[in-house]
Design an enzyme around this catalytic site. Structure first.
Site, mmCIF file in Angstrom:
data_model
loop_
_atom_site.group_PDB
_atom_site.id
_atom_site.type_symbol
_atom_site.label_atom_id
_atom_site.label_comp_id
_atom_site.label_asym_id
_atom_site.label_seq_id
_atom_site.Cartn_x
_atom_site.Cartn_y
_atom_site.Cartn_z
ATOM 1 C CD1 TRP A 1 -2.986 -4.280 -4.842
ATOM 2 C CD2 TRP A 1 -2.646 -5.655 -2.675
ATOM 3 N NE1 TRP A 1 -2.656 -5.691 -5.547
ATOM 4 C CE2 TRP A 1 -1.985 -6.701 -4.811
ATOM 5 C CE3 TRP A 1 -1.327 -6.608 -1.926
ATOM 6 C CZ2 TRP A 1 -1.647 -7.852 -4.718
ATOM 7 C CZ3 TRP A 1 -1.818 -7.328 -1.943
ATOM 8 C CH2 TRP A 1 -1.254 -7.963 -3.262
ATOM 9 C CB CYS B 1 -0.784 0.207 1.102
ATOM 10 S SG CYS B 1 -2.134 -1.254 1.467
ATOM 11 N NE ARG C 1 4.679 1.648 -1.765
ATOM 12 C CZ ARG C 1 5.347 0.849 -1.539
ATOM 13 N NH1 ARG C 1 6.394 1.089 -2.579
ATOM 14 N NH2 ARG C 1 5.502 0.688 -0.413
ATOM 15 C CE LYS D 1 5.696 -5.369 -18.874
ATOM 16 N NZ LYS D 1 7.064 -6.095 -17.864
ATOM 17 C CD GLU E 1 9.072 -7.845 -19.338
ATOM 18 O OE1 GLU E 1 9.351 -8.716 -18.597
ATOM 19 O OE2 GLU E 1 9.292 -6.634 -19.064
ATOM 20 C CE LYS F 1 6.833 0.357 -10.868
ATOM 21 N NZ LYS F 1 6.828 -0.194 -11.953
ATOM 22 C CD GLU G 1 2.766 -6.218 -15.664
ATOM 23 O OE1 GLU G 1 2.813 -5.897 -14.654
ATOM 24 O OE2 GLU G 1 4.451 -6.124 -16.666
ATOM 25 C CG ASN H 1 2.530 -0.772 3.316
ATOM 26 O OD1 ASN H 1 1.921 -1.744 2.424
ATOM 27 N ND2 ASN H 1 4.013 -0.418 2.523
ATOM 28 N N GLY H 2 1.273 -3.214 5.234
ATOM 29 C CA GLY H 2 2.110 -4.299 5.379
ATOM 30 C C GLY H 2 1.325 -5.419 5.552
ATOM 31 C CG HIS I 1 9.886 -30.421 -26.874
ATOM 32 N ND1 HIS I 1 9.973 -31.995 -27.696
ATOM 33 C CD2 HIS I 1 10.615 -29.866 -27.632
ATOM 34 C CE1 HIS I 1 11.117 -31.904 -27.685
ATOM 35 N NE2 HIS I 1 11.322 -30.704 -28.022
#
Ligand code: M6R
Length: 614
Positions: free
Chosen positions: A74, A2, A27, A491, A487, A609, A494, A100-101, A510
């Site tokens: 968050w 957060c 965040r 991208k 990557e 983030k 997300e 935050n936590g 395969h």
């Protein structure tokens, strides 16, 4: 994960806290809240949704006050709704907290508090913490700072908190363990935040709390830090920050992500500035120079990271092994920390992290240090926890990355890791002088080549238009460009919520080849240097199954043009440097697709983030 903001001073706290929350929204953005205190009464407003929603809602209440704290969330404990949003009151209504936590043992504490008559409005661990602090105040007869300290010694978990007490209008108590917390020091005013962006326009002076430290931020007094466990006094190190306001604003771009994609030529140059001295034929990096023996004599290098940083680690594995001939293992930090890995004092662990706060990466570092390994951090955020916890390190100097999807962090991480690999290759005698010089001069051309790769933007936008409604996509690459395929897929996933998978091109036969039909777009990295003929064969296999082929090729390529539905050119470079260029059109592609699908590019759903929880 957060964001927290606080202010105490002579100004109106509301605009400072709201703007600060907007800058920290990367965040977490499930809900937001603010509490303002004018010395008599507290105004608290919170809502599910974004800071903009909070701003609208707060207009309905009186918003005066020169003390304020705010939070953008968050969600971990409790669904994102108004009630679970922060700040939270204690039962008396005198204490207010933002956090935050995660408090891991909150359930047992909650039960004990319920037994003592406390009631709870929310499902959060944070409301439990503020009531524990209140209970300590009552039973021990202590002031706020002491009560916070005693309470924190009873909790298990991670936190960056700010708490104020109605009876103490001139102070805010802050504490940190595992989540970041900075104090901005102004003239007769203090700012509190998860990073410096909320206060950079007011002051460049900041104190970063270490883990297990707390501070009573009191008007008219200097900051005094204390160790939470043993009450020892710690002396604050006031840093002068280099960040400026322009770096954290959109600067005319529609989204931070696009701005950050376009910043890459400058960011890569900033990464090697002062380090890469091609005319003198040297690479200067203090963190490596001072520890060169550790690297040269290492049994192996272990790279730990998460997400995009892990992909940069995979690119580094190719570079280190190929150029410096040092064995490398690349690990997801979250797996590494829990699988009882074999680590010795002959190992060097490189931790890669944009934010420098990723909980799993931080835990992996601590584990490696306990086992005697030498830990080297590659971080972007200056003064971050991973940077501080490492034995030595190198900053990427990418500048603030605000878009949740990492772009310039990736290319600058690769740049730093390439510099390290080249330096070690030279030191170990793996390179002739002329080969070394060729790499240095080529690396210096990369910013201009990235600039050229960015010119494909309009073409990429037309490709995005064709594939924006796809439900699945494959990304293929080989060698140095296999991590770029991963990557590229990350991208797209997300920010546009399209399912995408990256594979080494040769692995397709395969299994994944079964997915290919005329609906399936396959993005193939097929640069001239690096298994070109083999990738061309893979392209032919896709074509014969009617898959749609979008190829990233070296400029002037004719062979792939014949086979592919679309080709996007990048300038030619050395094979090991191709990831710095091939990644550019893939970043642009995911950006345009996300915009066309009306997705929130900078703040994709469910993400944050900085992942400071496991
Ligand atoms: O700050 P870090 O580099 O440690 O973050 C690691 C990942 O959380 C991060 O790269 C994430 O995967 C990004 N959203 C990717 O764009």
């Amino acid at each position: 994960m957060c964001g927290i903001v606080g202010y105490i001073g002579h100004r109106d706290a509301f605009p400072i806290v709201i703007k600060g929350l907007q800058r920290l929204e990367y965040r977490g953005y499930d809900s937001a809240g603010i509490a303002l205190f004018d010395g008599n009464s507290i105004n608290l407003s919170k809502t599910k949704g974004k800071v903009e929603d909070l701003k609208k809602k707060s207009k309905e209440i009186s918003v005066a006050g020169t003390l304020g704290i705010g939070h953008t969330r968050w969600a971990t404990h409790g669904v994102p709704n108004d009630v679970n949003s922060h700040p939270h009151y204690s039962n008396s209504g005198d204490l207010v907290i933002i956090h935050n936590g995660i408090i891991e043992n909150y359930e047992s504490i909650k039960q004990a508090l319920i037994n003592r008559g406390y009631t709870f409005k929310s499902d959060t661990d944070t409301e439990v913490l503020i009531n524990l602090i209140e209970e300590v105040q009552k039973t021990e007869g202590v002031k706020l700072g002491k009560a916070v300290q005693i309470a924190l010694n009873q909790v298990v978990g991670a936190y960056a908190i700010a708490v104020f007490d109605k009876k103490k209008p001139d102070e805010i108590v802050v504490a940190k363990l595992g989540s970041p917390l900075a104090i901005g020091v102004g003239e007769d005013e203090f700012f509190i935040a998860s990073d410096a962006s909320p206060f950079i326009e007011f002051t460049n002076n900041a104190v970063y709390l270490e883990d297990e430290e707390m501070a009573i931020v009191r008007l008219g007094k200097e900051i005094k830090l204390r160790k939470i466990k043993n009450d020892a006094v710690a002396y604050p190190n006031i840093l002068e920050l280099q960040m400026n306001l322009e770096e954290i604003e959109k600067g005319g771009y529609d989204h931070f992500m696009l701005k950050e994609i376009y910043e890459q030529p400058r960011a890569i140059m900033d990464t090697y500035r002062g380090r890469l001295l091609a005319d003198q034929g040297i690479i200067r990096m203090a963190g490596i120079d001072q520890n060169i023996e550790k690297f040269v004599n290492a049994n192996r290098i272990i790279i730990v990271a998460c997400g995009t940083s892990w992909h940069a680690g995979l690119v580094a594995e190719y570079i280190f092994e190929d150029l410096a001939r040092i064995p490398v293992e690349v690990e997801y930090a979250s797996e590494f920390r829990y699988r009882n890995p074999v680590i010795t004092d002959k190992d060097v662990l490189i931790a890669i992290s944009q934010s420098g706060e990723t909980a799993d990466t931080l835990a992996a570092i601590k584990l490696a240090k306990e086992k005697g390994a030498f830990v080297f951090g590659v971080c972007n955020v200056v003064g971050s926890s991973i940077a501080r916890e490492s034995d030595a390190g190198a900053y990427t100097h990418a500048g603030p990355e605000i878009g949740v999807a990492s772009t310039k962090a990736f290319t600058t991480q690769i740049t730093v890791l390439t510099l390290i690999a080249l330096k070690l290759a030279k030191e170990k005698g793996e390179f002739s002088g002329s080969k070394f010089h060729e790499y240095l001069t080529e690396l210096e051309t990369i910013p201009a080549k990235v600039e050229k790769a960015l010119k494909s933007n309009d073409l990429v936008e037309t490709v995005a238009e064709v594939y924006k409604d796809s439900t699945n996509c494959l990304y293929l690459g080989r060698g140095y460009n296999f991590p770029v395929a991963l990557e590229g897929a990350l991208k797209l996933k997300e920010i546009s919520y399209i399912h995408a998978e990256g594979y080494p091109a040769a692995e397709m036969k395969h299994g994944p080849i079964a997915l290919i039909d005329e609906q399936m777009p396959v993005f193939v990295i097929a640069t001239k240097k690096g298994h070109y003929e083999k990738v061309v064969s893979n392209i032919q296999e896709i074509k014969s199954r009617k898959g749609k082929i979008i190829a990233i090729v070296t400029e002037g390529d004719e062979q792939v043009k014949e086979l592919a539905d679309h080709v996007i050119e990048i300038p030619e470079t050395l094979e090991s440097l191709t990831p710095l260029l091939t990644t550019i059109p893939l970043q642009l592609l995911s950006y345009h697709i996300a915009v066309m699908r009306n997705c929130n590019v900078d703040q994709p759903r469910n993400l944050a983030k900085s992942v400071t929880v496991e």
